[in-house]
Design a protein around this motif. Sequence first.
Motif, PDB file in Angstrom:
ATOM      1  N   ASP A 150       1.036  -1.406  -0.389  1.00  0.00           N
ATOM      2  CA  ASP A 150      -0.212  -0.222  -0.138  1.00  0.00           C
ATOM      3  C   ASP A 150       1.124   0.836  -0.254  1.00  0.00           C
ATOM      4  N   LEU A 153       2.330   2.095  -3.419  1.00  0.00           N
ATOM      5  CA  LEU A 153       1.174   2.393  -3.827  1.00  0.00           C
ATOM      6  C   LEU A 153       1.240   3.955  -3.727  1.00  0.00           C
ATOM      7  N   LYS A 156       4.240   5.671  -5.235  1.00  0.00           N
ATOM      8  CA  LYS A 156       4.282   5.627  -6.884  1.00  0.00           C
ATOM      9  C   LYS A 156       2.983   7.340  -7.407  1.00  0.00           C
TER      10      LYS A 156
END
Length: 363
Positions: A150, A153, A156
């Motif tokens: 998580d 992400l 990102k």
Amino acid sequence: MSHLFSSASVGQVLLKNRIIIPPMCQYSADEGMPTAWHHAHYMNLALSGAALVIVEASAITPAGRITYKDLGIWNDQQMTEMQKMLTGIKQFSDTRLGIQIAHAGRKASTDLPWFGGKSLSATDKNGWQTVSPTALSFAQNHPPRELSVDEILEVKQQFVDAAKRAEQAGFDVIEIHAAHGYLLHEFLSPISNKRQDEYGGSFVNRSRLLLDVYQEIREAIDPNIAVGVRISATDWIDGGWDVPESIELSTSLEELGCDYVHVSSGGLCDKQKIPLSPNYQVPLAQAIHEQTMMPVIAVGLITEPLQAEAIIATHQAGFIAIGRGILFEPRWPWRAATVLNQQIEVAPQYLRSAPHQFKNLFK
């Protein structure tokens, strides 16, 4: 016509010559925002005659800074201050302006270089907890915490958000920092990435985050803005990231539409053995240049005009980056023009500085 002073493009961005000033941290920001130092520094570089100036690594999150005085682009106030800086520069220079967006990973949270650059723990003044693909320290640094999926992400998305702010600020070029042992490089290298999930193990898994970051940034911003990637082509250590993997990565980036790759090396492991000498990284750039159609920037101990001209003329790379050398000699492109007998545009305020024998070259 000189090869070094010929025009060429990165993506949709036309550059007036092949001379690029790479990102070089100044460690002089205030809460991630540019200060008077940056305004003066980047104006100076923009008046150098280089075709592209790339602003230093700017963190996508406070935890992604190398030091507590790094530039950042994780909030809109920083974006606005960057925009003001660029607006001032563009009044007096047509040099293209880029920015490198970065996360320092396990090499974050250090003191300023001129204070020794030591690793700072979360309990030290100006320190914080670092993160990495795996809880393995760089050298004697304080240990990082392993990122969850998580959190990966989230990183990102922070890269994508930073790129959007860079677009709003007015940058022509965005460079994703995946070199020098920082977070995206840490994912690439099997030395620092021991994960057993979709972000570790195979080449495909280790390169997943960088490729996803690139693709999502490319989809999120104006196609007229060039997006490139800086990589370390080798870790300079057995069992580490190497040139064949860099070629494979560059090929994958090219397939996604990447506008250039900026080829450096090292920085991931303190046991690296780098054969320092003039042009020492040029063969790394050449190896990638020969396997892709994408523009490649060579960097590293390129200090002389004839040396730079030869790199372009012999197709070892498409562009050259002059870093520390241009800090020492901020008008290096002017000297290169006189050596190569090429005309160069200079600010009219400086025209009278041209030596008598070279008056015809300064315009």
